[in-house]
Design an enzyme around this catalytic site. Structure first.
Site, PDB file in Angstrom:
ATOM      1  CD  GLU A 149      -2.882  -1.356   2.297  1.00  0.00           C
ATOM      2  OE1 GLU A 149      -2.778  -0.565   3.244  1.00  0.00           O
ATOM      3  OE2 GLU A 149      -3.765  -2.228   2.243  1.00  0.00           O
ATOM      4  CG  ASN A 190      -0.603  -6.784  -1.996  1.00  0.00           C
ATOM      5  OD1 ASN A 190      -1.167  -7.292  -2.961  1.00  0.00           O
ATOM      6  ND2 ASN A 190      -1.102  -6.841  -0.756  1.00  0.00           N
ATOM      7  CG  HIS A 226      -9.777  -5.715   0.243  1.00  0.00           C
ATOM      8  ND1 HIS A 226     -10.025  -6.882   0.944  1.00  0.00           N
ATOM      9  CD2 HIS A 226      -8.449  -5.495   0.349  1.00  0.00           C
ATOM     10  CE1 HIS A 226      -8.891  -7.328   1.460  1.00  0.00           C
ATOM     11  NE2 HIS A 226      -7.926  -6.515   1.109  1.00  0.00           N
ATOM     12  CD  GLU A 255      -4.608  -8.067   0.946  1.00  0.00           C
ATOM     13  OE1 GLU A 255      -5.470  -7.423   1.566  1.00  0.00           O
ATOM     14  OE2 GLU A 255      -3.385  -7.857   1.086  1.00  0.00           O
ATOM     15  CG  ASP A 257     -12.594  -8.893   1.159  1.00  0.00           C
ATOM     16  OD1 ASP A 257     -12.665  -7.835   0.507  1.00  0.00           O
ATOM     17  OD2 ASP A 257     -11.944  -9.000   2.203  1.00  0.00           O
TER      18      ASP A 257
HETATM   19  C1  XIL Z   1      -6.392  -7.112   7.780  1.00  0.00           C
HETATM   20  C2  XIL Z   1      -6.745  -8.368   8.555  1.00  0.00           C
HETATM   21  O1  XIL Z   1      -7.640  -9.134   7.785  1.00  0.00           O
HETATM   22  C3  XIL Z   1      -7.366  -8.014   9.881  1.00  0.00           C
HETATM   23  O2  XIL Z   1      -7.554  -9.174  10.675  1.00  0.00           O
HETATM   24  C4  XIL Z   1      -6.477  -7.010  10.641  1.00  0.00           C
HETATM   25  O3  XIL Z   1      -7.133  -6.604  11.813  1.00  0.00           O
HETATM   26  C5  XIL Z   1      -6.179  -5.814   9.768  1.00  0.00           C
HETATM   27  O4  XIL Z   1      -5.590  -6.244   8.551  1.00  0.00           O
HETATM   28  N1  XIL Z   1      -5.038  -5.046   3.293  1.00  0.00           N
HETATM   29  C6  XIL Z   1      -4.031  -5.888   3.688  1.00  0.00           C
HETATM   30  C7  XIL Z   1      -4.268  -6.866   4.782  1.00  0.00           C
HETATM   31  O5  XIL Z   1      -2.970  -5.915   3.051  1.00  0.00           O
HETATM   32  O6  XIL Z   1      -3.107  -7.125   5.530  1.00  0.00           O
HETATM   33  C8  XIL Z   1      -5.383  -6.425   5.699  1.00  0.00           C
HETATM   34  O7  XIL Z   1      -5.663  -7.475   6.619  1.00  0.00           O
HETATM   35  C9  XIL Z   1      -6.603  -6.052   4.890  1.00  0.00           C
HETATM   36  C10 XIL Z   1      -6.306  -4.910   3.946  1.00  0.00           C
END
Ligand code: XIL
Length: 340
Positions: A149, A190, A226, A255, A257
């Site tokens: 990020e 990432n 996300h 990641e 979702d």
């Molecule tokens: C999130 C986890 O899922 C949570 O359990 C934690 O509290 C916060 O981090 N981007 C990322 C991940 O790269 O590491 C994050 O994971 C979600 C957003």
């Protein structure tokens, strides 16, 4: 539970043939990894969770336990216990491990942010962290999300602790330190909101080009994905993946979702399935898309309801580990392969 699963299956048209063949088998036939983030607490306490991971996925990413605040909670006292357990689980189940993440502005230890370090101190502390952690796992991970990020949504640099200390060079430095410590792992940057072609992914693309031109060891780009069921998948996702592939990089969906404004209903679940399907189709369409990783696979253990008020039901399986329409959509996309 069985009755509920059956009703669910009938209502949503989930037939056993669509769910009999594990996703990992379908993905292997396409030359892709299918992965999930793993909550290592649930891995220990929840047998169904554990068994579903073993059966369904060919790659795992630690959801939290490789983050700095977890591996060095006390300065100078590394603790890789939970992460090592996940690596062992993966080995036992013939799965690869994606390391996550070495350099991030979040989930850093308190001692780091409260000590009043100078920029020079911070650069030293960061180097030790990257070298120590990457060395600990050397040879055991197929990829590392080295930098997580780095950009704001408008494409400007995020003014993180690392940017403040080292300027933009922290990215190149971290990649070099990681390569020195673990020459085998593919090294990634990432980020989120970089799925479509937009100012943020343009900034990432420009950075990637300049790092490659300088010979900095960058192997791939991770697209977090996300997303929301409501807004759908970005229509430029395939083209965006392809432009990074075209400059010689691997690409990975890291990641996924797809959150729903609660309560979920049939229509929202079907829109959610469309998003999961579209992302898989993009990965299938791009040869250098190596993996499709979901950020949690069951609504029982998902970060979404904690992170996004009023939203949830974002994963492939419901709380009882019944496959949702999104699961079937991913399975079908894998079974069909590239759509001409
Ligand atoms: C999130 C986890 O899922 C949570 O359990 C934690 O509290 C916060 O981090 N981007 C990322 C991940 O790269 O590491 C994050 O994971 C979600 C957003």
């Amino acid at each position: 539970m069985f009755a509920r699963a059956l009703i669910f299956a009938v209502v949503l048209g989930v037939t056993s043939s669509q769910t009999d063949t594990p996703l990992r088998t379908l993905a292997e036939a396409r030359g892709k990894l299918i992965g999930t983030a793993v909550d290592t607490t649930a891995l220990v306490t929840d047998r169904g969770y554990r068994e579903t991971i073993a059966r369904t996925f060919s790659s795992v990413t630690p959801e939290n336990v490789m983050k700095w605040e977890r591996v060095e909670h006390v300065r100078g006292v590394p603790d890789y216990t939970a992460a090592d357990q996940l690596v062992s689980f993966a080995k036992a189940n013939n799965q690869l491990v994606r390391g996550h993440t070495l350099v991030w502005h979040k989930q850093v230890p308190d001692w780091l942010t409260s000590a009043g370090f100078s920029g020079e101190d911070l650069a030293d502390v960061l180097r030790s962290h990257v070298v120590d952690e990457a060395s600990h796992f050397a040879g055991q991970l197929y990829a590392w999300d080295v930098v997580n990020e780095p950009f704001n949504d408008d494409g400007t640099w995020r003014t993180s602790i690392w940017y403040g200390a080292m300027g933009t060079e922290y990215v190149a430095q971290a990649l070099q330190w990681a390569r020195g410590a673990d020459p085998a792992a593919k090294l990634y940057i990432n980020d989120y909101n970089v799925e479509g072609i937009n100012p943020k992914s343009d900034a990432l693309y420009t950075l990637a080009q300049s790092l490659l031109a300088r010979g900095v060891p960058l192997d791939g780009i991770g697209f977090q994905a996300h997303l929301t069921a409501q807004h759908g998948a970005p229509t430029t996702f395939t083209a965006n993946l392809q432009r990074f592939a075209d400059i010689g990089l691997d690409v990975a969906i890291t990641e996924v979702d797809v959150r729903i404004a609660l309560p979920a209903d049939e229509d929202k679940l079907s829109k959610q399935a469309d998003v999961y399907r579209a992302l898989m189709q993009s990965c299938l369409a791009v040869d250098r898309c190596v993996s499709y990783t979901v950020w949690g696979f069951t609504d029982e253990h998902s970060w979404v309801p904690h992170a996004f008020n009023g939203q949830g039901a974002a994963t492939l399986f419901d709380e009882l580990l019944n496959p949702k329409p999104a699961y079937v959509a991913v399975a079908n996309a894998l079974a069909e392969g590239v759509i001409p």
